[in-house]
Design a protein around this motif. Structure first.
Motif, PDB file in Angstrom:
ATOM      1  N   PRO A 171       0.787  -1.239   0.000  1.00 10.18           N
ATOM      2  CA  PRO A 171       0.000   0.000   0.000  1.00 10.18           C
ATOM      3  C   PRO A 171       0.819   1.290   0.000  1.00 10.18           C
ATOM      4  O   PRO A 171       0.297   2.345   0.343  1.00 10.18           O
ATOM      5  CB  PRO A 171      -0.798  -0.120   1.304  1.00 10.18           C
ATOM      6  N   GLU A 172       2.092   1.221  -0.414  1.00  4.84           N
ATOM      7  CA  GLU A 172       2.945   2.399  -0.278  1.00  4.84           C
ATOM      8  C   GLU A 172       2.424   3.628  -1.017  1.00  4.84           C
ATOM      9  O   GLU A 172       2.567   4.771  -0.548  1.00  4.84           O
ATOM     10  CB  GLU A 172       4.375   2.082  -0.735  1.00  4.84           C
ATOM     11  N   ALA A 173       1.816   3.437  -2.191  1.00  7.67           N
ATOM     12  CA  ALA A 173       1.380   4.580  -2.988  1.00  7.67           C
ATOM     13  C   ALA A 173       0.253   5.351  -2.315  1.00  7.67           C
ATOM     14  O   ALA A 173       0.156   6.577  -2.468  1.00  7.67           O
ATOM     15  CB  ALA A 173       0.958   4.125  -4.386  1.00  7.67           C
ATOM     16  N   TYR A 174      -0.620   4.672  -1.587  1.00  6.10           N
ATOM     17  CA  TYR A 174      -1.693   5.363  -0.874  1.00  6.10           C
ATOM     18  C   TYR A 174      -1.121   6.430   0.068  1.00  6.10           C
ATOM     19  O   TYR A 174      -1.616   7.556   0.141  1.00  6.10           O
ATOM     20  CB  TYR A 174      -2.510   4.385  -0.032  1.00  6.10           C
ATOM     21  N   PHE A 175      -0.083   6.055   0.796  1.00  6.17           N
ATOM     22  CA  PHE A 175       0.469   6.949   1.809  1.00  6.17           C
ATOM     23  C   PHE A 175       1.462   7.947   1.223  1.00  6.17           C
ATOM     24  O   PHE A 175       1.607   9.062   1.739  1.00  6.17           O
ATOM     25  CB  PHE A 175       1.106   6.129   2.927  1.00  6.17           C
ATOM     26  N   ALA A 176       2.126   7.578   0.146  1.00  7.08           N
ATOM     27  CA  ALA A 176       3.041   8.510  -0.511  1.00  7.08           C
ATOM     28  C   ALA A 176       2.288   9.705  -1.078  1.00  7.08           C
ATOM     29  O   ALA A 176       2.864  10.776  -1.287  1.00  7.08           O
ATOM     30  CB  ALA A 176       3.808   7.801  -1.627  1.00  7.08           C
ATOM     31  N   HIS A 177       0.996   9.557  -1.319  1.00  6.16           N
ATOM     32  CA  HIS A 177       0.166  10.631  -1.853  1.00  6.16           C
ATOM     33  C   HIS A 177      -0.161  11.686  -0.792  1.00  6.16           C
ATOM     34  O   HIS A 177      -0.677  12.755  -1.125  1.00  6.16           O
ATOM     35  CB  HIS A 177      -1.138  10.043  -2.409  1.00  6.16           C
ATOM     36  N   THR A 178       0.163  11.401   0.473  1.00  9.21           N
ATOM     37  CA  THR A 178      -0.250  12.260   1.578  1.00  9.21           C
ATOM     38  C   THR A 178       0.905  13.114   2.090  1.00  9.21           C
ATOM     39  O   THR A 178       1.843  12.587   2.689  1.00  9.21           O
ATOM     40  CB  THR A 178      -0.800  11.412   2.743  1.00  9.21           C
ATOM     41  N   PRO A 179       0.867  14.427   1.887  1.00  6.52           N
ATOM     42  CA  PRO A 179       1.894  15.295   2.466  1.00  6.52           C
ATOM     43  C   PRO A 179       1.907  15.174   3.990  1.00  6.52           C
ATOM     44  O   PRO A 179       0.852  15.127   4.635  1.00  6.52           O
ATOM     45  CB  PRO A 179       1.468  16.702   2.025  1.00  6.52           C
ATOM     46  N   GLY A 180       3.094  15.098   4.546  1.00  5.26           N
ATOM     47  CA  GLY A 180       3.231  14.985   5.996  1.00  5.26           C
ATOM     48  C   GLY A 180       3.636  13.617   6.467  1.00  5.26           C
ATOM     49  O   GLY A 180       4.043  13.449   7.627  1.00  5.26           O
ATOM     50  N   LEU A 181       3.529  12.607   5.596  1.00  2.89           N
ATOM     51  CA  LEU A 181       3.961  11.258   5.945  1.00  2.89           C
ATOM     52  C   LEU A 181       5.267  10.916   5.239  1.00  2.89           C
ATOM     53  O   LEU A 181       5.510  11.369   4.116  1.00  2.89           O
ATOM     54  CB  LEU A 181       2.907  10.226   5.532  1.00  2.89           C
ATOM     55  N   LYS A 182       6.074  10.111   5.888  1.00  5.01           N
ATOM     56  CA  LYS A 182       7.228   9.511   5.234  1.00  5.01           C
ATOM     57  C   LYS A 182       6.988   8.007   5.147  1.00  5.01           C
ATOM     58  O   LYS A 182       6.439   7.407   6.086  1.00  5.01           O
ATOM     59  CB  LYS A 182       8.516   9.812   6.003  1.00  5.01           C
ATOM     60  N   VAL A 183       7.387   7.423   4.031  1.00  6.32           N
ATOM     61  CA  VAL A 183       7.142   6.009   3.773  1.00  6.32           C
ATOM     62  C   VAL A 183       8.478   5.334   3.469  1.00  6.32           C
ATOM     63  O   VAL A 183       9.202   5.768   2.561  1.00  6.32           O
ATOM     64  CB  VAL A 183       6.178   5.815   2.588  1.00  6.32           C
ATOM     65  N   VAL A 184       8.793   4.291   4.233  1.00  2.09           N
ATOM     66  CA  VAL A 184      10.117   3.662   4.176  1.00  2.09           C
ATOM     67  C   VAL A 184       9.948   2.158   4.041  1.00  2.09           C
ATOM     68  O   VAL A 184       9.035   1.576   4.648  1.00  2.09           O
ATOM     69  CB  VAL A 184      10.922   3.982   5.458  1.00  2.09           C
TER      70      VAL A 184
END
Length: 363
Positions: A171-184
């Motif tokens: 689900p990385e793309a869902y969260f990468a779309h959100t400013p304020g989150l970092k995805v690792v």
């Protein structure tokens, strides 16, 4: 739900072989940085455990919580931590992902280092509103007076060989779309420990995706002390001149085999890059590589439409258009629910990735 222990058994009995290759070959492993100090043998789950242990020792506010974490969790990543640090710092929660996320946000807003485990990445969606509408916007909505720094959501992600549509998603793309989150997302034990410690140290909410098939897939010499790997910085795993190949997480091991196949069969020189951090992603490293090679292949397990490979492709088209010798090639999952009976055909394997590399070079 899986029967406890079934995933690790599946990994040991050949799921990795089906996903990563059609024959025996070592996985892509890393050498420890000598500057990080003494090292010992660890696999990914024990490296993650070690990172959390160091955090609990160094940060007296740190707490770990989630479904079943008190006894070690489904994948044993928190094994032994409650015994060492007490039930007030490592504890179970009700089976409510929205509750876990809301509780984590509240703790982090009060200055606590909150390490929340979502048992599978597929289960994170009930907490989606809490994460993208509350955690991600907390600093912005308060004008910088408050934040949820120290908030990390750890969650096992990606395919494992028999997970089906509720235990295999990326689900990385869902969260990468959100400013304020970092995805690792890490690819190995050394990377997992260093990236997790860096994620805990940063003052932004983090989604830390752990490819579950890699928990016990290989062993590396992991530094025993505290060290961090910078977030937002990709790693050029292998240099090359003909085509840039980009991936992350478990897909890196597939791409490593595909790159070797392309070199052996066609003499294609591939530059292999591990993105490591999905957001913020290291555009500069990928751009410099594409300007050199003139070609780009991106591979990930998530569906092709609106997968994060789309963002990389669009950025390269925008910033490296005059350097491209071929269209960007994406080798991804399909636009279907993740299929249990056809999982081995859904996940991009070595042959599909090799064909993508060959297609880009011979365009």
């Amino acid at each position: 739900m899986f029967v406890r222990g079934s995933v690790s058994k599946a990994v040991r009995t050949g799921v990795c072989g089906r996903m990563f290759s059609s024959g025996p070959s070592p996985l892509l492993v890393s050498d420890p940085d000598p500057s990080f100090g003494p090292a010992t043998s660890m696999n990914m789950f024990s490296a993650i455990n070690d990172a959390m242990k160091l955090t609990l020792e160094r940060d007296k506010t740190a707490v770990i919580f989630g479904e079943d974490v008190a006894f070690g969790g489904v994948f044993r990543c928190t094994m032994g931590l409650r015994d060492s640090f007490g039930a007030h710092r490592v504890f179970n929660t009700p089976l409510s992902e929205q509750g876990i996320a809301g509780f984590a946000i509240g703790l982090a807003a009060m200055g606590v280092t909150a390490l929340a485990e979502i048992q599978f990445a597929d289960y994170i969606f009930p907490a989606f509103d809490q994460i993208v509408n509350e955690a991600a916007k907390y600093r912005y909505r308060s004008g910088g007076m408050f934040d949820v720094g120290g908030l990390v959501f750890r969650t096992p992600s990606s395919a494992v060989g028999h997970g089906g549509h509720y235990h295999s998603q990326s689900p990385e793309a869902y969260f990468a779309h959100t400013p304020g989150l970092k995805v690792v997302t890490p690819r190995s034990a050394i990377e997992a420990k260093g990236l997790l410690l860096a994620s805990i140290a940063t003052r932004d909410p983090i989604i830390f995706l752990e490819p579950k098939i890699l928990y016990r897939a290989s062993v590396e010499q992991v530094p025993t002390g505290y060290y961090t790997i910078p977030l937002g910085k990709a790693q050029v795993v292998k240099t090359g001149s003909d085509v840039t190949v980009v991936g992350w997480g478990s897909q890196m091991h597939v791409l490593n085999r595909a790159v070797k196949m392309a070199e052996e069969k066609e003499g294609i020189s591939c530059e292999l890059i591990d993105l490591r951090t999905i957001m913020p992603w290291d555009r500069e490293t990928v751009l410099n590589s594409v300007k050199k090679t003139g070609r780009l292949v991106v591979a990930h397990e998530a569906p092709v439409t609106n997968g994060f490979g789309s963002e990389i492709a669009a950025a390269m088209q925008e910033h490296a258009f005059l350097h491209l010798e071929a269209p960007v090639v994406r080798v991804c999952g399909y636009d279907t629910p993740f299929p249990l009976s056809h999982e081995r055909f859904y996940v991009p394997d070595v042959l599909r990735c090799y064909e993508g590399i060959s297609k880009a070079v011979h365009y």
